[in-house]
Design an enzyme around this catalytic site. Structure first.
Site, PDB file in Angstrom:
ATOM      1  N   GLN A  32      16.131  -1.924 -13.741  1.00  0.00           N
ATOM      2  CA  GLN A  32      16.249  -1.704 -12.209  1.00  0.00           C
ATOM      3  C   GLN A  32      15.656  -1.341 -11.225  1.00  0.00           C
ATOM      4  O   GLN A  32      14.615  -0.366 -10.966  1.00  0.00           O
ATOM      5  CB  GLN A  32      17.548  -1.128 -11.923  1.00  0.00           C
ATOM      6  CG  GLN A  32      18.625  -2.180 -10.499  1.00  0.00           C
ATOM      7  CD  GLN A  32      19.785  -1.572 -10.123  1.00  0.00           C
ATOM      8  OE1 GLN A  32      20.742  -1.238 -11.129  1.00  0.00           O
ATOM      9  NE2 GLN A  32      20.401  -1.132  -8.793  1.00  0.00           N
ATOM     10  N   CYS A  65      13.992  -2.655  -6.642  1.00  0.00           N
ATOM     11  CA  CYS A  65      14.483  -2.427  -4.839  1.00  0.00           C
ATOM     12  C   CYS A  65      14.838  -4.078  -5.054  1.00  0.00           C
ATOM     13  O   CYS A  65      15.233  -4.212  -4.456  1.00  0.00           O
ATOM     14  CB  CYS A  65      13.098  -2.505  -4.399  1.00  0.00           C
ATOM     15  SG  CYS A  65      12.078  -0.696  -4.057  1.00  0.00           S
ATOM     16  N   PHE A  66      14.298  -4.756  -5.442  1.00  0.00           N
ATOM     17  CA  PHE A  66      14.389  -6.229  -5.512  1.00  0.00           C
ATOM     18  C   PHE A  66      14.718  -6.942  -6.478  1.00  0.00           C
ATOM     19  O   PHE A  66      15.296  -8.049  -6.534  1.00  0.00           O
ATOM     20  CB  PHE A  66      12.674  -7.179  -5.319  1.00  0.00           C
ATOM     21  CG  PHE A  66      12.519  -6.349  -4.311  1.00  0.00           C
ATOM     22  CD1 PHE A  66      12.442  -6.434  -3.274  1.00  0.00           C
ATOM     23  CD2 PHE A  66      11.116  -5.668  -4.180  1.00  0.00           C
ATOM     24  CE1 PHE A  66      11.669  -6.030  -2.000  1.00  0.00           C
ATOM     25  CE2 PHE A  66      10.030  -4.696  -3.453  1.00  0.00           C
ATOM     26  CZ  PHE A  66      10.606  -5.171  -2.083  1.00  0.00           C
ATOM     27  N   GLY A  67      15.643  -6.138  -7.900  1.00  0.00           N
ATOM     28  CA  GLY A  67      16.205  -6.806  -9.088  1.00  0.00           C
ATOM     29  C   GLY A  67      16.277  -5.594 -10.179  1.00  0.00           C
ATOM     30  O   GLY A  67      16.376  -5.236  -9.951  1.00  0.00           O
ATOM     31  N   GLU A  68      16.868  -7.010 -10.847  1.00  0.00           N
ATOM     32  CA  GLU A  68      16.604  -6.365 -12.635  1.00  0.00           C
ATOM     33  C   GLU A  68      16.471  -7.186 -13.780  1.00  0.00           C
ATOM     34  O   GLU A  68      15.734  -7.901 -13.519  1.00  0.00           O
ATOM     35  CB  GLU A  68      18.597  -6.467 -12.659  1.00  0.00           C
ATOM     36  CG  GLU A  68      19.605  -5.653 -11.851  1.00  0.00           C
ATOM     37  CD  GLU A  68      20.560  -5.962 -11.945  1.00  0.00           C
ATOM     38  OE1 GLU A  68      21.775  -4.941 -11.648  1.00  0.00           O
ATOM     39  OE2 GLU A  68      21.247  -6.636 -12.539  1.00  0.00           O
ATOM     40  N   VAL A  69      16.118  -6.215 -14.453  1.00  0.00           N
ATOM     41  CA  VAL A  69      15.821  -6.957 -16.103  1.00  0.00           C
ATOM     42  C   VAL A  69      16.352  -6.943 -16.871  1.00  0.00           C
ATOM     43  O   VAL A  69      16.689  -5.332 -17.453  1.00  0.00           O
ATOM     44  CB  VAL A  69      14.495  -6.209 -16.331  1.00  0.00           C
ATOM     45  CG1 VAL A  69      13.569  -6.608 -17.503  1.00  0.00           C
ATOM     46  CG2 VAL A  69      13.076  -6.178 -15.235  1.00  0.00           C
ATOM     47  N   LYS A 113      14.138 -11.287 -15.297  1.00  0.00           N
ATOM     48  CA  LYS A 113      14.088 -11.485 -14.055  1.00  0.00           C
ATOM     49  C   LYS A 113      15.400 -11.667 -12.975  1.00  0.00           C
ATOM     50  O   LYS A 113      14.963 -12.706 -12.945  1.00  0.00           O
ATOM     51  CB  LYS A 113      12.732 -10.935 -13.616  1.00  0.00           C
ATOM     52  CG  LYS A 113      12.290 -10.153 -12.820  1.00  0.00           C
ATOM     53  CD  LYS A 113      10.781  -9.889 -11.809  1.00  0.00           C
ATOM     54  CE  LYS A 113      10.897  -8.847 -10.684  1.00  0.00           C
ATOM     55  NZ  LYS A 113      11.011  -7.448 -11.799  1.00  0.00           N
ATOM     56  N   ASP A 124       0.359  -6.358  -7.040  1.00  0.00           N
ATOM     57  CA  ASP A 124       0.134  -5.064  -7.655  1.00  0.00           C
ATOM     58  C   ASP A 124       0.610  -4.426  -9.063  1.00  0.00           C
ATOM     59  O   ASP A 124       1.275  -4.648  -9.387  1.00  0.00           O
ATOM     60  CB  ASP A 124       1.846  -5.431  -7.696  1.00  0.00           C
ATOM     61  CG  ASP A 124       3.319  -4.213  -7.372  1.00  0.00           C
ATOM     62  OD1 ASP A 124       2.406  -3.058  -7.680  1.00  0.00           O
ATOM     63  OD2 ASP A 124       4.206  -4.996  -7.605  1.00  0.00           O
TER      64      ASP A 124
END
EC number: 2.7.10.2
Length: 526
Positions: free
Chosen positions: A275, A277-281, A295, A386
């Site tokens: 998990q 900042c912007f979502g989950e995997v 994702k 990134d």
């Protein structure tokens, strides 16, 4: 990105002891000849006993492939010269109603190969017709159909495959030479008490008449005859050719034909892997058949329209060291479906139990793989934005692939876009990108230098003891991280080249890839 694993169905591995037929022509090395002496036999003179003229001038060269390799191992499957009958290299079980299942060795008639990576084929064994992944087949009776032929893989990749601890001495493969057009290379696993496991490479020269040889005293009419002979007799090689190098099935190019924007209902989320900042995997399954990583992005993270436009570009980026983008759910919440690798993120891998056993040669090799993927991104005029260990995924046999390329540009979070606060990776970001938003491939090079510190420190956060604002101030004043403990000065020097103030003075990823030399390979030829 999160972690990823292979499909539920374990990829079958190809390992076979050779029972070769008798060779039609052979000569033999002098009994006193050592493996090193066989590296480039008669490299600077014409063959004394020749059945033809040498097509390329034999020469020594140690180097690395910087070509646009897209799969590993790569096996050509394109129709050429009117060839329409192909042979299956692997088993394939259909994932949709329009796919065609087939078994390894099955002969297939290609009906239509004009629709990209999935070809319409008719099985000459079962009589059924359907779409097949083009990288699972090769022209019948061609060298590409031979199990020991790995095509256009790099020297380094051949070493990684052959140095698998499960491979016995004499495990081998044949690949295209990286340094001589039209030539091939025989790569063989070896062992000695001084060096331990290592790989020896023997250049296979081609005659204008169509023959092949490693030493001019022993020539063959085909590569098949050459392999058959040396599988019976070492005859100057480090070891006779005992076993074909095993390899897993390649990833298909996409989930299936026309499976790009897929319905959310076709995905089953099974276990949360991470998990951010912007979502989950999540680990999941597509169509109840295929293991994938998913994702999920929080609503509002990015514009669905902008994401879909970017994803169209991302799916065209295909390289053996980039995580493949399979499919998307483009309505919020956005789902991104990617290939599923077994060891998770590089950051978690380094900090976990396995990280304790990684030594410098393995860490440098992992860095070289990442540089290889980024060299492709560089050639394609793309920018990652990134690059860090958290966005590298690890598979079996320490295979590393770059993930999340390009997504950072689309994030609409105010704190992130302001390039400040906990959500923005300041410690990995080049100063011109962090301060002025100038993201280029050269800012990716800076980030790669930081990633090298993550590798050599087994996942330590960069600039230990410093907060983000302090990092920016100190870097602007010329501060650079010192050499990590047990890190060679030569590797730290490479990091410092990545951190040059002027972006144009930073090296290319192509250069970085070449500088990250293998540490466990005995040079013999090529």
């Amino acid at each position: 990105m999160g972690s990823s694993k292979s499909k539920p169905k374990d990829p079958s591995q190809r390992r076979h002891s050779l029972e070769p037929p008798d060779s039609t022509h052979h000569g033999g090395f002098p009994a006193s000849q050592t493996p090193d002496e066989t590296a480039a036999p008669d490299a600077h003179r014409n063959p004394s006993r020749s059945f033809g003229t040498v097509a390329t001038e034999p020469k020594l060269f140690w180097g690395f492939n910087t070509s646009d390799t897209v799969t590993s191992p790569q096996r050509a499957g394109a129709l050429a010269g009117g060839v329409t009958t192909f042979v299956a290299l692997y088993d394939y079980e259909s994932w949709t109603e329009t796919d065609l299942s087939f078994k390894k060795g099955e002969r297939l008639q290609i009906v239509n190969n004009t629709e990209g990576d999935w070809w319409l084929a008719h099985s000459l064994t079962t009589g059924q017709t359907g779409y097949i992944p083009s990288n699972y087949v090769a022209p019948s009776d061609s060298i590409q159909a031979e199990e020991w032929y790995f095509g256009k893989i790099t020297r380094r990749e051949s070493e990684r495959l052959l140095l698998n601890p499960e491979n016995p001495r004499g495990t081998f493969l044949v690949r295209k030479s990286e340094t001589a057009k039209g030539a091939y290379c025989l790569s063989v696993s070896d062992f000695d008490n001084a060096k331990g496991p290592n790989v020896k490479h023997y250049k296979i020269y081609k005659l204008y008449s169509g023959g092949f040889y490693i030493t001019s005293r022993t020539q063959f009419g085909s590569l098949q005859q050459l392999v058959a002979y040396y599988s019976k007799h070492a005859d100057g090689l480090c070891h006779r050719l005992a076993n074909v190098c095993p390899t897993s099935k390649p990833q298909t190019q996409g989930l299936a034909k026309d499976a790009w924007e897929i319905p959310r209902e076709s995905l089953r989320l099974e276990a949360k892997l991470g998990q951010g900042c912007f979502g989950e995997v999540w680990m999941g399954t597509w169509n109840d058949t295929t293991r994938v990583a998913i994702k999920t992005l929080k609503p509002g993270t990015m514009s669905p329209e902008a994401f879909l436009q970017e994803a169209q570009v991302m799916k065209k980026l295909r390289h053996e060291k980039l995580v493949q983008l399979y499919a998307v759910v483009s309505e919020e919440p956005i789902y991104i479906v990617i290939e599923y690798m077994s060891k998770g993120s590089l950051l978690d891998f380094l900090k976990g139990e396995m990280g304790k056993y990684l030594r410098l040669p393995q860490l440098v090799d992992m860095a070289a793989q990442i540089a290889s993927g980024m060299a492709y991104v560089e050639r394609m005029n793309y920018v990652h934005r990134d690059l860090r260990a958290a966005n590298i995924l690890v598979g079996e046999n320490l295979v590393c692939k770059v993930a999340d390329f390009g997504l950072a540009r689309l994030i609409e979070d105010n704190e992130y876009t302001a390039r400040q606060g906990a959500k923005f990776p300041i410690k990995w970001t080049a100063p011109e990108a962090a301060l002025y938003g100038r993201f280029t491939i050269k800012s990716d090079v800076w980030s790669f230098g930081i990633l090298l510190t993550e590798l050599t420190t087994k996942g330590r956060v960069p600039y230990p003891g410093m907060v983000n604002r302090e990092v920016l101030d100190q870097v602007e004043r010329g501060y650079r991280m010192p050499c990590p403990p047990e890190c060679p000065e030569s590797l730290h020097d490479l990091m410092c080249q990545c951190w040059r103030k002027d972006p144009e003075e930073r090296p290319t990823f192509k250069y970085l890839q070449a500088q990250l030399l293998p540490a466990c390979v005995l040079e013999v030829a090529e």
